[in-house]
Design a protein around this motif. Structure first.
Motif, PDB file in Angstrom:
ATOM      1  N   VAL A   1       3.014 -11.804 -50.120  1.00 16.28           N
ATOM      2  CA  VAL A   1       2.062 -10.984 -51.128  1.00 16.28           C
ATOM      3  C   VAL A   1       3.161  -9.809 -51.847  1.00 16.28           C
ATOM      4  O   VAL A   1       3.726  -9.184 -51.217  1.00 16.28           O
ATOM      5  CB  VAL A   1       0.987 -10.166 -50.513  1.00 16.28           C
ATOM      6  CG1 VAL A   1       0.191  -9.587 -51.381  1.00 16.28           C
ATOM      7  CG2 VAL A   1       0.019 -11.469 -49.629  1.00 16.28           C
ATOM      8  N   PRO A   2       3.151  -9.814 -53.175  1.00 19.41           N
ATOM      9  CA  PRO A   2       3.608  -8.885 -53.841  1.00 19.41           C
ATOM     10  C   PRO A   2       3.278  -7.470 -53.336  1.00 19.41           C
ATOM     11  O   PRO A   2       2.419  -7.221 -53.236  1.00 19.41           O
ATOM     12  CB  PRO A   2       3.501  -9.081 -55.219  1.00 19.41           C
ATOM     13  CG  PRO A   2       2.365 -10.105 -55.282  1.00 19.41           C
ATOM     14  CD  PRO A   2       2.279 -10.556 -54.012  1.00 19.41           C
ATOM     15  N   ALA A   3       4.471  -6.453 -53.506  1.00 23.28           N
ATOM     16  CA  ALA A   3       3.993  -5.144 -53.166  1.00 23.28           C
ATOM     17  C   ALA A   3       3.201  -4.479 -54.317  1.00 23.28           C
ATOM     18  O   ALA A   3       3.698  -4.389 -55.288  1.00 23.28           O
ATOM     19  CB  ALA A   3       5.484  -4.376 -52.977  1.00 23.28           C
ATOM     20  N   GLU A   4       1.891  -3.995 -53.896  1.00 25.90           N
ATOM     21  CA  GLU A   4       1.263  -3.179 -54.623  1.00 25.90           C
ATOM     22  C   GLU A   4       0.827  -1.839 -54.226  1.00 25.90           C
ATOM     23  O   GLU A   4       1.180  -0.859 -54.760  1.00 25.90           O
ATOM     24  CB  GLU A   4      -0.226  -3.847 -54.825  1.00 25.90           C
ATOM     25  CG  GLU A   4      -0.124  -5.215 -55.725  1.00 25.90           C
ATOM     26  CD  GLU A   4      -1.523  -5.775 -55.927  1.00 25.90           C
ATOM     27  OE1 GLU A   4      -2.411  -5.214 -55.441  1.00 25.90           O
ATOM     28  OE2 GLU A   4      -1.511  -7.035 -56.496  1.00 25.90           O
ATOM     29  N   HIS A   5       0.835  -1.780 -52.715  1.00 24.72           N
ATOM     30  CA  HIS A   5       0.253  -0.595 -52.027  1.00 24.72           C
ATOM     31  C   HIS A   5       1.396  -0.327 -50.965  1.00 24.72           C
ATOM     32  O   HIS A   5       1.514  -1.426 -50.215  1.00 24.72           O
ATOM     33  CB  HIS A   5      -1.118  -0.535 -51.550  1.00 24.72           C
ATOM     34  CG  HIS A   5      -1.875  -0.414 -52.563  1.00 24.72           C
ATOM     35  ND1 HIS A   5      -2.206   0.413 -53.611  1.00 24.72           N
ATOM     36  CD2 HIS A   5      -2.808  -1.566 -52.980  1.00 24.72           C
ATOM     37  CE1 HIS A   5      -3.079   0.257 -54.552  1.00 24.72           C
ATOM     38  NE2 HIS A   5      -3.721  -0.959 -54.264  1.00 24.72           N
TER      39      HIS A   5
ATOM     40  N   ASP B   1       1.238   5.231 -51.321  1.00 21.27           N
ATOM     41  CA  ASP B   1       1.956   5.372 -52.279  1.00 21.27           C
ATOM     42  C   ASP B   1       1.211   6.509 -53.623  1.00 21.27           C
ATOM     43  O   ASP B   1       1.896   6.947 -54.659  1.00 21.27           O
ATOM     44  CB  ASP B   1       2.386   4.125 -53.148  1.00 21.27           C
ATOM     45  CG  ASP B   1       1.140   3.348 -53.183  1.00 21.27           C
ATOM     46  OD1 ASP B   1       0.044   3.494 -52.712  1.00 21.27           O
ATOM     47  OD2 ASP B   1       1.426   2.134 -53.812  1.00 21.27           O
ATOM     48  N   ASP B   2      -0.089   6.707 -53.354  1.00 25.69           N
ATOM     49  CA  ASP B   2      -0.910   7.665 -54.127  1.00 25.69           C
ATOM     50  C   ASP B   2      -0.665   9.155 -53.502  1.00 25.69           C
ATOM     51  O   ASP B   2      -1.391  10.085 -53.726  1.00 25.69           O
ATOM     52  CB  ASP B   2      -2.288   7.291 -54.302  1.00 25.69           C
ATOM     53  CG  ASP B   2      -2.346   6.074 -54.924  1.00 25.69           C
ATOM     54  OD1 ASP B   2      -1.699   5.923 -55.868  1.00 25.69           O
ATOM     55  OD2 ASP B   2      -3.265   5.269 -54.517  1.00 25.69           O
ATOM     56  N   LEU B   3       0.201   9.259 -52.360  1.00 27.36           N
ATOM     57  CA  LEU B   3       0.315  10.580 -51.629  1.00 27.36           C
ATOM     58  C   LEU B   3      -0.692  11.013 -51.017  1.00 27.36           C
ATOM     59  O   LEU B   3      -1.115  12.225 -50.801  1.00 27.36           O
ATOM     60  CB  LEU B   3       0.936  11.452 -52.710  1.00 27.36           C
ATOM     61  CG  LEU B   3       2.336  11.088 -53.319  1.00 27.36           C
ATOM     62  CD1 LEU B   3       2.741  12.313 -54.194  1.00 27.36           C
ATOM     63  CD2 LEU B   3       3.463  10.801 -52.209  1.00 27.36           C
ATOM     64  N   VAL B   4      -1.840  10.171 -50.530  1.00 29.39           N
ATOM     65  CA  VAL B   4      -3.108  10.343 -49.983  1.00 29.39           C
ATOM     66  C   VAL B   4      -2.569  10.319 -48.137  1.00 29.39           C
ATOM     67  O   VAL B   4      -2.087   9.213 -47.939  1.00 29.39           O
ATOM     68  CB  VAL B   4      -4.216   9.402 -50.083  1.00 29.39           C
ATOM     69  CG1 VAL B   4      -5.197   9.485 -49.182  1.00 29.39           C
ATOM     70  CG2 VAL B   4      -4.518   9.447 -51.472  1.00 29.39           C
TER      71      VAL B   4
ATOM     72  N   VAL C   1       4.362  -2.105 -45.182  1.00 26.75           N
ATOM     73  CA  VAL C   1       4.303  -1.095 -44.322  1.00 26.75           C
ATOM     74  C   VAL C   1       5.389  -0.536 -43.678  1.00 26.75           C
ATOM     75  O   VAL C   1       6.497  -1.439 -43.255  1.00 26.75           O
ATOM     76  CB  VAL C   1       3.523  -1.409 -43.206  1.00 26.75           C
ATOM     77  CG1 VAL C   1       3.325  -0.608 -41.921  1.00 26.75           C
ATOM     78  CG2 VAL C   1       1.979  -2.218 -43.618  1.00 26.75           C
ATOM     79  N   VAL C   2       6.122   0.603 -43.481  1.00 23.97           N
ATOM     80  CA  VAL C   2       6.953   1.330 -42.992  1.00 23.97           C
ATOM     81  C   VAL C   2       6.640   2.042 -41.798  1.00 23.97           C
ATOM     82  O   VAL C   2       5.805   3.066 -41.872  1.00 23.97           O
ATOM     83  CB  VAL C   2       7.663   2.462 -44.004  1.00 23.97           C
ATOM     84  CG1 VAL C   2       8.989   2.639 -43.522  1.00 23.97           C
ATOM     85  CG2 VAL C   2       7.832   1.591 -45.363  1.00 23.97           C
ATOM     86  N   VAL C   3       7.255   1.837 -40.803  1.00 24.73           N
ATOM     87  CA  VAL C   3       6.742   2.395 -39.506  1.00 24.73           C
ATOM     88  C   VAL C   3       8.216   2.950 -38.705  1.00 24.73           C
ATOM     89  O   VAL C   3       9.217   2.266 -38.779  1.00 24.73           O
ATOM     90  CB  VAL C   3       5.972   1.433 -38.446  1.00 24.73           C
ATOM     91  CG1 VAL C   3       6.885   0.277 -38.167  1.00 24.73           C
ATOM     92  CG2 VAL C   3       5.518   2.287 -37.252  1.00 24.73           C
ATOM     93  N   GLU C   4       8.071   3.962 -38.028  1.00 23.03           N
ATOM     94  CA  GLU C   4       9.183   4.384 -37.207  1.00 23.03           C
ATOM     95  C   GLU C   4       9.657   3.655 -35.892  1.00 23.03           C
ATOM     96  O   GLU C   4       8.495   3.155 -35.342  1.00 23.03           O
ATOM     97  CB  GLU C   4       9.210   5.871 -37.015  1.00 23.03           C
ATOM     98  CG  GLU C   4       8.124   6.434 -35.987  1.00 23.03           C
ATOM     99  CD  GLU C   4       8.168   7.643 -35.700  1.00 23.03           C
ATOM    100  OE1 GLU C   4       9.179   8.292 -35.737  1.00 23.03           O
ATOM    101  OE2 GLU C   4       6.942   8.283 -35.525  1.00 23.03           O
TER     102      GLU C   4
END
Length: 363
Positions: free
Chosen positions: A172-176, A193-196, A266-269
């Protein structure tokens, strides 16, 4: 792509007895093979000669006739599991294989689907040497059954996990995008990415059930060993632990699925819970949170649904770097929940700042 589907089994008394016997036979074979491998290694070290070939599960059947009653594929899979354990040991990713305990080890066995020996008909699933067992199929699947793993909980419940071969999901291409910072005060702090930003409360399932578990453990300790009342108390305690585990997994599954549904990246530490649990003050809380299981669920769900998962490097200073100017203000202790950047004067919430820094890794 291989995907597992887990269902609750409802065996008859005879079927349950056979499943328990098969679980015991696979555990016996695993321990016997491990014992022989250790002996072969010691013999080779003492004599300096070549090692003899380790035995197979079938070679034990003349010595232990009760093994003939079990599923031969389950015994063969026990050997494969031991081979995998040794491979991980020699690769340096796991410790030396240990013997399986009847009381502590996970009670399960795995069998393969050969020529349709594992199949589903209406509300029943067929297993080799057992026949059709009634089960609860709460969700369907499309694909070919490769294998089945039967497991039994401490409370006597049976489950079957079917390994299904399915077509790969399209990427799936990156949208969010979302950055996820894990913690104890809040289980996770997410920034998209909307800084919410969203702070997800830590359910602390074990902490909430601690008083009830303590009461049940004391009741078990007072019962006479070997008595029926002690067995009842053991099952009651196991049910309470099972409830805690089910609540934790329910929370983790719902949260991970929501994140995967709403975001394509999704980015996770990357945390090291085992090393962090060496701190005795935080060990119970870290174990209760289930960070490792959460990341594992994110990993396979992203793969199943065509998402992209980015694991930040363990040494990435997400809490030290200012998300506004990129200045590294140095290490901060756990008590510091808010801080002000000395370079640009921006006031930061520790967790929100970390999630923002993680989010930028998706760019």
């Amino acid at each position: 792509m291989l995907k597992g589907y887990k269902y609750r089994l409802h065996p008859t008394a005879t079927q349950a007895e056979f499943l328990i016997k098969t679980i015991g036979c696979t555990r016996f074979i695993y321990n016997k093979l491990l014992e022989d491998r250790i002996a072969i290694h010691e013999e080779a070290m003492a004599s300096g000669g070549p090692r003899r070939k380790p035995p197979t599960p079938a070679s034990y059947k003349p010595l232990f006739p009760f093994l003939c009653e079990a599923d031969s594929l389950a015994l063969a899979n026990a050997k494969l599991h031991l081979d995998t354990a040794f491979a991980k040991f020699f690769a340096g990713t796991a410790g030396f294989p240990v013997f399986k305990s009847k009381r502590k080890a996970r009670a399960s066995y795995t069998t393969n689907n050969q020529h349709g020996t594992i199949r589903i008909e209406e509300d029943r699933v067929r297993l080799p040497k057992v026949g059709f067992i009634r089960f609860t199929q709460h969700r369907g699947f499309d694909g070919k059954i490769r294998s089945a793993t039967v497991s039994m909980t401490k409370t006597g419940k049976f489950f079957v996990s079917l390994l299904i071969e399915q077509a790969d999901e399209p990427w799936v291409p990156a949208e969010h995008k979302v950055g996820i910072d894990l913690g104890l005060e809040h289980f996770a702090t997410t920034t998209n990415d909307d800084l919410v930003t969203e702070k997800i409360a830590n359910p602390r399932n074990l902490r909430q059930a601690e008083a009830r578990l303590k009461q049940a453990q004391r009741a078990l300790a007072r019962k006479k060993p070997g008595s029926k009342n002690r067995e009842k108390a053991r099952i009651l305690l196991a049910k309470k632990h099972e409830k805690v585990r089910n609540r934790r997994h329910d929370f983790l599954h719902k949260l991970s699925r929501r994140i995967v549904d709403e975001n394509q990246v999704v980015v996770v530490e990357t945390l090291k819970p085992r090393e962090m649990m060496k701190d005795r003050r935080l060990a119970k809380s870290i174990g209760d949170a289930g960070w490792g299981e959460f990341v594992r669920q994110l990993e396979y769900k992203c793969k199943f649904y065509g998402r992209t998962l980015i694991k930040a490097d363990p040494w990435f200073a997400s809490t030290q770097v200012c998300s506004a100017c990129g200045e590294n203000d140095g290490k901060k202790d756990l008590q510091t929940r808010e801080w002000t950047c000395a370079a640009c004067g921006t006031h930061h919430d520790r967790d929100v700042n970390a999630s923002l820094n993680l989010l930028r890794l998706a760019d």
